[in-house]
Design an enzyme around this catalytic site. Structure first.
Site: not given
Ligand code: GLU
Length: 602
Positions: A109, A412, A432, A451, A454, A478-479, A499
């Site tokens: 990340r 992504t 992102e 990023e 986020d 993050s997801s 997504g």
């Protein structure tokens, strides 16, 4: 529950051992056909893009392992999917090591620079948070990229190729070019105003001031040279050398065009990333999250991603209900409610600094029992639902104040790879937003990420602490949810998707589709998606419309969106057979392939 195919998956299966396969002749590039589904043996690759899948497959054919192929394919995605992936961004890499029977992860990340303050996204002139696009297209949003460090770490630990070897096919692809398709053109068109502010970006992606024509060939010689330079000098040139200097220059002095193409309504602000920030970056190797679901072991990504926690917690909640025995409306009602409850907990408790013990508590069956008892089969909960209290008070259905809904981008890319030895890679990488922060580093051919948007711009949890506020060196939540599912210790599924925060719901929905609803893997990917992220409306694709009346009668409200996610996956069938699957239509359809289309000769 009924046997749905997967219980028999590994009965009598044999993982193909080293040397069992005869050499596979190389295939001419032009013979590679883009298909969303492939069944075969000896290794598999699924990505969103035919060039990336072809390159990954070629690495496998030449004897490379899943990690080699994943890095080569990811580097190719940096060429052909530059608005979703690339060395200017970050990601999360999950690896199943067949020899050790172990799942490991890499957290690549992006990290906040040392100078990041908690109010980095608050306008000092007004005291209000920046508009999202103002924050995005700026130096402020750029996190220290982790993708190259991820590739280096993955190859060093588990690969057989050098980084230079793994980058070579992608460098070649960038040099010779690829064919622009309608999805690529649309992504440029969507970003035209932002891209047009920077000569380095418009020179690449707005030839003649317009998005490139469908069917035209797009070359990126700067990126080819960048990959080759990294191949020769190693990632140090990126983190400590000339490329580091160029990244810092771009962040600190955004290269705004003297004569922009189109207008951009916001000021483009500089950021404070330094060469020291790049030099101190390194990946982490967190233990994967783990949850059991109907006899399967589900491994996912730990913090700073909320993917593993959210998918795992929702599965733990859902396991308390026999979804396959419920009507489809009731099963989907439970899916939506479990997802909303999980998002409340994610938003309250999950960030880069979440203690491992708290993560374990969120993933415990006791906590799932507490959350599951909130679900009312007769009526949808009012959203947003409050988070649970994960410290030993399970079973009492306690309540707390509700949190704000979560937001995240819609870009992504995900790839899944398996090799002939039974190793598996599930890898989601990102910059992102689609198009990242819109700045191509001049002379280097890659876009920078945004990023850091986020992070929560301002506290979102009322009087409770927000776990996702900006701080020096911190990684934004993050997801991303690359997920590997084992059955009796052996791979059953590997899957993931882009997504934004719908990553979590899409991975969850695909698992429920496959495991509970008994869909085949291609059906599970293709099925219409609906995402409940603890917001008043469920976001749903048009194909979900037939399910809506029953759910609306229970109180769910819907908002329509054309499509959610762009998944890729592999299922491990009996006797070493692999089923690779990508989207049949979303984002223009993906590309799945196996090394041998039929069983290899004995
Ligand atoms: N930045 C998002 C995340 O890490 C992913 C963006 C997307 O998939 O659109 O959760």
């Amino acid at each position: 529950m009924k046997v749905r195919g997967w219980r028999a998956v590994w009965a009598g299966a044999t993982v193909l051992a080293v040397g069992v396969l005869p050499p596979v002749p190389a295939q001419a590039d032009h013979l590679f056909v883009k298909e969303p589904t492939a069944v075969g043996f000896g290794g598999a690759v699924a990505t969103v893009d035919a060039d990336a899948t072809r390159i990954g497959l070629e690495v496998l054919r030449r004897g490379g392992n899943a990690v080699d192929a994943a890095v080569a394919a990811a580097a190719a995605l940096g060429v052909t999917e530059p608005f979703s992936a690339g060395i200017g961004g970050g990601g999360f890499f999950v690896f199943y090591d067949a020899r050790r029977g172990r799942v490991s992860t890499i957290d690549g990340r992006e990290a906040a620079p040392a100078a990041t303050s908690v109010d980095v996204f608050v306008d000092p002139a007004t005291g209000l948070p920046y508009a999202f696009q103002e924050a995005r297209v700026s130096g402020l949003s750029v996190g220290v990229p982790g993708t190259l460090a991820t590739w280096r770490a993955a190859l060093n630990r588990w690969g057989s190729l050098s980084l230079g070897q793994a980058l070579r096919p992608a460098a070649q692809l960038a040099e010779t070019g690829f064919t622009v398709d309608a999805t690529f053109q649309q992504q440029v068109a969507d970003n035209a105003a932002a891209f047009g502010q920077f000569d380095s970006t418009s020179a690449l992606y707005l030839p003649g001031g317009q998005p490139p024509a469908v069917g035209s060939r797009l070359r990126n010689r700067d990126l080819a040279a960048t990959y080759r330079l990294i191949g020769r000098q190693g990632p140090e040139v990126f983190y400590r050398g000339d490329i580091a200097s160029d990244i810092v220059e771009t962040v600190q002095k955004p290269p705004i065009a003297a004569n922009p193409v189109g207008t951009w309504p916001w000021p483009i602000r500089p950021g404070e990333m330094t060469r020291q920030d790049l030099a101190r970056y390194d990946v982490r190797f967190p233990e994967p999250t783990h949850s059991r679901y109907r006899g399967l072991d589900v491994y996912g990504m730990a913090t700073p991603s909320s993917g593993g926690q959210s998918v795992g917690e929702a599965l733990n909640i859902l396991e308390r209900f026999d979804l396959s025995g419920l009507s489809r409306t009731q099963a989907l009602h439970h899916y939506l409610e479990a997802s909303a409850l999980t998002f409340a907990d994610r938003n309250r408790y999950v960030g880069d600094d979440t203690p491992r013990a708290l993560l374990r508590e969120l993933l415990s069956d006791g906590f799932a029992a507490q959350r599951a008892c909130q679900i009312n089969p007769a009526a949808a909960l009012t959203k947003p639902v409050p988070p649970g209290v994960p410290h030993g008070s399970q079973g009492a259905c306690p309540t707390a104040a509700a949190g704000a809904p979560s937001t995240a981008g819609q870009s992504t890319t995900n790839l899944a790879v398996a090799d002939r030895w039974g190793n598996v890679v599930e890898y989601t990488l990102t910059i992102e937003q689609s198009g990242g922060n819109a700045m191509v580093v001049p002379g280097r051919g890659f876009l920078l990420n945004n990023e850091l948007t986020d992070f929560s711009f301002v506290p979102t949890q009322g009087s409770a602490p927000d776990p996702n506020l900006p701080a020096p060196f911190k990684r934004p939540r993050s997801s991303i949810a690359p997920t590997v599912v084992l059955h009796d210790g052996r791979p059953f599924l590997a899957l993931g998707t882009p997504g934004g925060s719908t990553i979590i719901t899409t991975v969850l929905q695909m698992l429920v589709n496959r495991i509970d609803f008994g869909m085949t893997l291609p059906e599970a990917l293709a099925a219409a998606r609906a995402a409940q992220r603890n917001t008043p409306d469920v976001l749903a694709e048009p194909g979900f419309d037939p399910q809506r009346p029953g759910l609306e009668a229970l109180g769910h409200e819907f908002a329509s969106t054309p499509e959610i996610g762009a998944a890729t996956a592999i299922e491990f069938l009996a006797s070493g057979q692999l089923l690779a699957a990508a989207e049949p239509t979303r984002r223009g359809g993906g590309s799945a392939a196996t090394v041998w289309p039929s069983a290899p000769p004995p």
